[in-house]
Design an enzyme around this catalytic site. Structure first.
Site, PDB file in Angstrom:
ATOM      1  N   LYS A  72       0.854  -1.194   0.000  1.00 41.36           N
ATOM      2  CA  LYS A  72       0.000   0.000   0.000  1.00 41.36           C
ATOM      3  C   LYS A  72       0.879   1.230   0.000  1.00 41.36           C
ATOM      4  O   LYS A  72       2.014   1.187   0.506  1.00 41.36           O
ATOM      5  CB  LYS A  72      -0.884   0.026   1.247  1.00 41.36           C
ATOM      6  CG  LYS A  72      -2.113   0.898   1.100  1.00 41.36           C
ATOM      7  CD  LYS A  72      -3.205   0.133   0.388  1.00 41.36           C
ATOM      8  CE  LYS A  72      -4.473   0.912   0.217  1.00 41.36           C
ATOM      9  NZ  LYS A  72      -5.590   0.023  -0.129  1.00 41.36           N
TER      10      LYS A  72
ATOM     11  N   GLY B 118     -20.566   6.743   2.644  1.00 41.22           N
ATOM     12  CA  GLY B 118     -19.446   7.031   1.729  1.00 41.22           C
ATOM     13  C   GLY B 118     -19.973   7.069   0.312  1.00 41.22           C
ATOM     14  O   GLY B 118     -20.740   6.177  -0.088  1.00 41.22           O
ATOM     15  N   TYR B 119     -19.608   8.107  -0.441  1.00 40.36           N
ATOM     16  CA  TYR B 119     -20.129   8.194  -1.815  1.00 40.36           C
ATOM     17  C   TYR B 119     -19.007   8.453  -2.800  1.00 40.36           C
ATOM     18  O   TYR B 119     -19.119   9.254  -3.721  1.00 40.36           O
ATOM     19  CB  TYR B 119     -21.246   9.244  -1.913  1.00 40.36           C
ATOM     20  CG  TYR B 119     -22.370   8.788  -2.815  1.00 40.36           C
ATOM     21  CD1 TYR B 119     -23.204   7.745  -2.445  1.00 40.36           C
ATOM     22  CD2 TYR B 119     -22.581   9.396  -4.062  1.00 40.36           C
ATOM     23  CE1 TYR B 119     -24.222   7.300  -3.280  1.00 40.36           C
ATOM     24  CE2 TYR B 119     -23.603   8.957  -4.906  1.00 40.36           C
ATOM     25  CZ  TYR B 119     -24.422   7.905  -4.500  1.00 40.36           C
ATOM     26  OH  TYR B 119     -25.429   7.456  -5.332  1.00 40.36           O
ATOM     27  N   GLY B 120     -17.885   7.771  -2.587  1.00 37.08           N
ATOM     28  CA  GLY B 120     -16.791   7.801  -3.563  1.00 37.08           C
ATOM     29  C   GLY B 120     -17.039   6.702  -4.592  1.00 37.08           C
ATOM     30  O   GLY B 120     -18.192   6.302  -4.813  1.00 37.08           O
ATOM     31  N   ASN B 121     -15.990   6.204  -5.178  1.00 38.87           N
ATOM     32  CA  ASN B 121     -16.121   5.172  -6.212  1.00 38.87           C
ATOM     33  C   ASN B 121     -16.896   3.957  -5.702  1.00 38.87           C
ATOM     34  O   ASN B 121     -17.844   3.495  -6.352  1.00 38.87           O
ATOM     35  CB  ASN B 121     -14.710   4.785  -6.697  1.00 38.87           C
ATOM     36  CG  ASN B 121     -14.746   3.657  -7.702  1.00 38.87           C
ATOM     37  OD1 ASN B 121     -14.807   2.482  -7.334  1.00 38.87           O
ATOM     38  ND2 ASN B 121     -14.729   3.986  -8.979  1.00 38.87           N
ATOM     39  N   ALA B 122     -16.531   3.453  -4.528  1.00 39.75           N
ATOM     40  CA  ALA B 122     -17.187   2.238  -4.011  1.00 39.75           C
ATOM     41  C   ALA B 122     -18.647   2.518  -3.643  1.00 39.75           C
ATOM     42  O   ALA B 122     -19.550   1.768  -4.016  1.00 39.75           O
ATOM     43  CB  ALA B 122     -16.418   1.699  -2.811  1.00 39.75           C
ATOM     44  N   GLY B 123     -18.884   3.600  -2.912  1.00 37.76           N
ATOM     45  CA  GLY B 123     -20.227   3.917  -2.424  1.00 37.76           C
ATOM     46  C   GLY B 123     -21.213   4.198  -3.545  1.00 37.76           C
ATOM     47  O   GLY B 123     -22.331   3.667  -3.549  1.00 37.76           O
ATOM     48  N   TYR B 124     -20.803   5.012  -4.486  1.00 31.47           N
ATOM     49  CA  TYR B 124     -21.723   5.353  -5.587  1.00 31.47           C
ATOM     50  C   TYR B 124     -22.113   4.098  -6.380  1.00 31.47           C
ATOM     51  O   TYR B 124     -23.290   3.842  -6.620  1.00 31.47           O
ATOM     52  CB  TYR B 124     -21.106   6.409  -6.520  1.00 31.47           C
ATOM     53  CG  TYR B 124     -21.730   6.386  -7.907  1.00 31.47           C
ATOM     54  CD1 TYR B 124     -23.080   6.700  -8.083  1.00 31.47           C
ATOM     55  CD2 TYR B 124     -20.995   5.996  -9.026  1.00 31.47           C
ATOM     56  CE1 TYR B 124     -23.686   6.625  -9.345  1.00 31.47           C
ATOM     57  CE2 TYR B 124     -21.577   5.917 -10.284  1.00 31.47           C
ATOM     58  CZ  TYR B 124     -22.920   6.236 -10.432  1.00 31.47           C
ATOM     59  OH  TYR B 124     -23.509   6.144 -11.668  1.00 31.47           O
TER      60      TYR B 124
HETATM   61  N1  GLU Z   1      -7.289   0.244  -3.268  1.00 33.50           N
HETATM   62  C1  GLU Z   1      -8.044  -0.927  -3.593  1.00 33.50           C
HETATM   63  C2  GLU Z   1      -8.131  -1.835  -2.388  1.00 33.50           C
HETATM   64  O1  GLU Z   1      -7.979  -1.411  -1.265  1.00 33.50           O
HETATM   65  C3  GLU Z   1      -7.566  -1.611  -4.861  1.00 33.50           C
HETATM   66  C4  GLU Z   1      -6.179  -2.158  -4.827  1.00 33.50           C
HETATM   67  C5  GLU Z   1      -5.678  -2.654  -6.163  1.00 33.50           C
HETATM   68  O2  GLU Z   1      -6.436  -2.653  -7.120  1.00 33.50           O
HETATM   69  O3  GLU Z   1      -4.517  -3.026  -6.219  1.00 33.50           O
HETATM   70  O4  GLU Z   1      -8.448  -2.989  -2.504  1.00 33.50           O
END
Ligand code: GLU
Length: 415
Positions: free
Chosen positions: A105, A217-223
């Site tokens: 990360k 949460g309304y970012g990529n995942a939330g939306y």
């Molecule tokens: N940031 C995303 C996660 O936490 C995607 C990680 C990725 O695609 O490598 O799973």
């Protein structure tokens, strides 16, 4: 209130898993620390001509199963311990869906909302230059996370390629389609989560066409979660919120309207429908399915007892602290743990890597079908382990994932 340190949570979770698996303490000791970490200082020229110094990190938690994999977060509250925790969760996540990848990360302490496009590009390129020697398609492959976008991935890929003197699509995932991105990556995290919800509903005999959802949460995942629960199951989304607050309407909220409102005004809390709801209140709503899709540590021992949802589908990383897990398990709330529920993102990232290596893009239905298979298999293996061993879903996911990481470490002669 003292801030909860997510890396301490990781340590507690590993200890618990080690106890269940009766791991050798020497093996546990390896699992409890990141293998490698890099701290970087990034001087960036701002639009007014001054130089601003940013700090960033990249952590490769464990790469026994393959190159490290995981996103880069741009966030004002980023800390090395957050990145360590997230890189550990990436390790279990990749193992959970059985990808030939380890966990990593990255993060930069910054507030992207205050940066111009030019400043953001220079910061992104500076980060890539600093971590250049540490990463690569066979070493460590970054991706988007909170506040990092396909455009940022494009700049970073370009910077890496310029330094290598050749196009290197495989160095990063979550890229735009025109430059090595994968079809289906945009909504992959949410879609993967939906497949696990579909399986959970089967197990709990819950009719999703009549189910209500709340999304924090309304970012990529939330939306995309709000959009897909309606599209795939015909469920009703009754509440949405983001960092500034949200709205509740028992008659239902239109996900597209909420997105348009967020784009126009900066927050879904400015929606004209229903009534206002806070970030904390949304978690305690009487809904069938609660989706935390924002940040860590939102479900604690203070509010876990008040949660009324039948299923918590964790699209965020680390939304629930260990003390809350015990309460939820006793209450019979079915938790689909983060590194299972949100593994769809990295799964399609992995598909993107494969397409990049082969120089052969896949059609969207192929991506979706392969994603469905991975998520369905992973969910059902966790459910089976949880029932067999009478442990909660998170512990069951840990048992499966950590076993796979330990097996790889043993085969490689690390332990
Ligand atoms: N940031 C995303 C996660 O936490 C995607 C990680 C990725 O695609 O490598 O799973």
């Amino acid at each position: 209130m003292a801030k909860i340190n997510p890396f301490e949570i990781v340590q507690t979770q590993i200890d618990k898993c080690a106890e269940i698996l009766k791991l050798d303490p020497q093996v546990t000791a390896v699992l409890k620390s990141p293998m490698r970490e890099l701290h970087v200082t990034l001087p960036v020229r701002m639009d007014d001509g001054t130089i601003k110094v940013f700090h960033g990190f990249r952590v490769q938690y464990n790469d026994a199963r393959g190159p490290a994999k995981g996103g880069i977060r741009f966030h004002p509250d980023e800390t090395i311990d957050t990145v360590r925790a997230l890189s550990a969760w990436m390790t279990w996540k990749c193992a959970m869906v059985d990808l030939p990848l380890g966990g990593g990360k990255g993060g930069v302490i910054c507030d992207p909302k205050t940066l111009s496009t030019g400043e953001l590009e220079r910061l992104s390129r500076a980060y890539m230059r600093s971590v250049f020697q540490f990463i690569g398609p066979e070493r460590d492959v970054p991706a988007p996370d909170i506040y990092t976008t396909p455009q940022i991935m494009a700049w970073m890929m370009d910077e890496y390629s310029a330094m290598m003197g050749k196009t290197q699509f495989g160095v990063i995932t979550g890229k735009p389609l025109a430059i090595g991105g994968s079809k289906g990556r945009g909504d992959a995290t949410a879609r993967g989560g939906m497949f696990t919800i579909r399986e959970a509903a089967k197990a709990l005999k819950l009719d999703l066409s009549k189910a209500t959802f709340a999304v924090q949460g309304y970012g990529n995942a939330g939306y995309y979660a709000a959009k897909l629960c309606k599209e795939m199951f015909g469920s009703k989304i009754v509440a949405v919120c983001d960092s500034k607050g949200g709205r509740y309407n028992e008659k239902g909220i239109d996900p597209e309207e909420a997105l348009a409102c967020k784009e126009k005004t900066g927050s879904v809390c400015n929606l004209k429908t229903g009534k206002p709801i806070s970030n904390e209140e949304i978690l305690e709503l009487d809904v069938d399915i609660l989706i935390p899709a924002a940040i860590e540590n939102v479900i604690t021992e203070k509010n876990a007892g008040k949660i009324k949802a039948k299923i918590i589908a964790e699209l965020a990383n680390g939304p629930t602290i260990p003390a809350a897990d015990d309460i939820l398990y006793k209450k019979g709330v079915h938790v689909i743990p983060d590194f299972l529920c949100n593994a769809g993102g990295v799964t399609v990232s992995y598909f993107e890597m494969v397409q990049n290596f082969y120089m052969y893009p896949w059609e969207e239905d192929e991506v979706r079908e392969k994603l469905d298979r991975k998520m369905t298999e992973a969910y059902n293996s966790v459910l089976k382990t949880s029932r067999e061993h009478k442990i909660n879903m998170r512990q069951a996911a840990y048992v499966i994932a950590v076993k796979r990481v330990v097996e790889a470490m043993k085969l490689r002669g690390w332990v």
